[in-house]
Design a protein around this motif. Structure first.
Motif, short mmCIF file in Angstrom:
data_model
loop_
_atom_site.label_atom_id
_atom_site.label_comp_id
_atom_site.label_asym_id
_atom_site.label_seq_id
_atom_site.Cartn_x
_atom_site.Cartn_y
_atom_site.Cartn_z
N ARG A 1 3.90 5.88 -5.53
CA ARG A 1 3.78 5.96 -6.74
C ARG A 1 2.78 6.88 -7.28
O ARG A 1 3.00 7.66 -8.43
CB ARG A 1 3.78 4.66 -7.48
CG ARG A 1 4.63 3.35 -7.43
CD ARG A 1 4.66 2.43 -8.26
NE ARG A 1 5.91 1.50 -7.97
CZ ARG A 1 7.00 1.73 -8.53
NH1 ARG A 1 7.37 2.45 -9.63
NH2 ARG A 1 8.15 0.80 -8.40
N GLU B 1 3.98 1.64 -1.27
CA GLU B 1 4.42 1.80 -2.45
C GLU B 1 3.34 2.31 -3.49
O GLU B 1 3.57 3.26 -4.36
CB GLU B 1 5.10 0.54 -3.16
CG GLU B 1 5.42 0.38 -4.42
CD GLU B 1 6.03 -0.86 -5.25
OE1 GLU B 1 6.27 -0.87 -6.19
OE2 GLU B 1 6.16 -1.73 -4.31
N GLN B 2 2.05 1.83 -3.43
CA GLN B 2 0.97 2.37 -4.51
C GLN B 2 0.90 3.94 -4.00
O GLN B 2 0.57 4.49 -4.96
CB GLN B 2 -0.10 1.32 -4.20
CG GLN B 2 -1.36 1.95 -5.13
CD GLN B 2 -2.72 1.12 -4.63
OE1 GLN B 2 -2.87 0.81 -3.63
NE2 GLN B 2 -3.39 0.92 -5.76
N GLU C 1 0.82 -1.19 -0.17
CA GLU C 1 0.11 -0.13 0.03
C GLU C 1 0.77 1.23 0.11
O GLU C 1 0.67 2.13 -0.68
CB GLU C 1 -1.06 0.05 1.18
CG GLU C 1 -1.96 1.27 1.31
CD GLU C 1 -2.74 1.12 2.31
OE1 GLU C 1 -3.14 2.27 2.77
OE2 GLU C 1 -2.88 0.33 3.20
#
Length: 343
Positions: free
Chosen positions: A137, A133-134, A131
């Motif tokens: 990004r 990382e999401q 989560e």
């Protein structure tokens, strides 16, 4: 009534061998990072030679700050000053600093940071790395796309998840409480499959538990190929680490070499001396970042973290980077090149 301590576990904290009484913190290298650390200590590099790079693409810091403020604080009043070549901008409960060449920036939202404590969650409920990382990004794509630019055959890679832990103890009882109050994701960059190691080519974002951005920091230059170096193997890299850590520790390097870990077993820790162990090794293009640079040359190298313990149980940490070129260029700002060159 409670007493509170705060800590954010990051690679920089670990590298400094920080001692934080009463704090249990959580951090996780992501699977791709772990695989690369395994390759680094067992093989070094996949290719026999790597390019030597130069940091290029300087941008006016005023242009960078205008772009960032337009995304983050479009209607805010602020003041800007130049300090030591850097552009510093201060608004109401927020700040932004941009490097003189425009390649790096540091943003803090003090209002969001002030709310972190009230949003604390149990350790078991920390934001999952996937989560994080999401979210990271998505933030980069929405707000930093004009600064975090990828060239041909370059990739933005999630490296590590860290968690800031707030802990306390009730007066009059032995109850210890701990809560996650902030979540950090660290991204790096690969060039033609080879990672940039060190502080260069990093994007670090910190979110509170409700998903609000507390801060970000990035160092993201453009690179240009300048030359090529043949690189040494893992055995020679470990010997170099052994020599520099022994020198920094003030002891003579052992006459025996470092035993190269086998690919079939856990790679770490690696014994460098009877009381010093290598904890991690990352090989790639070594860029210490804009804050540390006195030269723009980016050579092949390997960052290391080693920990020693004396007979009294006192622990000390050693972090840095060794050059990996068979013939490396001297660098007055790079301690390990001077140690290995005998200067």
């Amino acid at each position: 009534m409670k007493t509170n301590n705060l800590s954010f576990v990051t690679s920089a904290v670990l590298a400094a061998s920080a001692m934080i009484p009463g704090i249990v913190a959580s951090a996780a290298d992501l699977p791709r990072t772990k695989a690369h650390q395994q390759l680094s200590v067992t093989q070094g590099f996949s290719d026999p030679a790597l390019a030597v790079l130069r940091r290029t693409g300087a941008v006016d810091p005023n242009t960078v700050s205008s772009a960032l403020i337009g995304k983050l604080r479009p209607d805010s009043a602020y003041q800007s000053t130049k300090v030591g070549g850097k552009l510093r901008i201060a608004g109401t409960q927020w700040s932004l600093e941009v490097a003189g060449d425009g390649s790096a920036a540091d943003y803090q939202d003090l209002a969001v940071e002030a709310q972190a404590h009230s949003l604390g969650k149990p350790l078991s409920a920390q934001m999952p790395a996937a989560e994080l990382e999401q979210r990271g990004r998505a933030f980069i794509a929405s707000n930093l796309a004009s600064q975090i630019v990828l060239g041909a055959d370059e990739e933005l890679v999630a490296l590590r998840a860290d968690y800031r832990i707030e802990g306390g103890q009730e007066f009059g009882s032995s109850e210890i409480t701990q809560a996650v109050v902030a979540n950090r994701i660290i991204f790096g960059r690969t060039l033609h499959g080879v990672p940039v190691v060190g502080n260069g080519s990093k994007v670090i974002l910190t979110f509170t538990n409700d998903g609000s951005l507390e801060s970000f920091r990035y160092d993201w230059p453009a690179y240009q190929v300048a030359d090529t170096q043949t690189v040494v193997d893992a055995g020679e890299i470990l010997s170099r680490v052994q020599k520099v850590v022994s020198t920094r520790n003030g002891v003579a390097a052992p006459r025996y070499g470092v035993l190269l870990p086998g690919k079939e077993r856990a790679a770490y820790p690696v014994e460098l001396t009877p009381n010093t162990q290598l904890q991690t090794l990352d090989c790639g293009y070594y860029d210490p970042g804009s804050r540390a640079r006195q030269t723009q040359s980016i050579q092949p190298g390997c960052t290391y973290l080693a920990v020693s313990q004396d007979s009294n149980g006192t622990r000390a940490g050693y972090a840095g980077a060794v050059p990996a070129g068979a013939q490396f260029a001297p660098d007055a700002a790079w301690l390990e090149t001077k140690i290995l060159a005998g200067k």
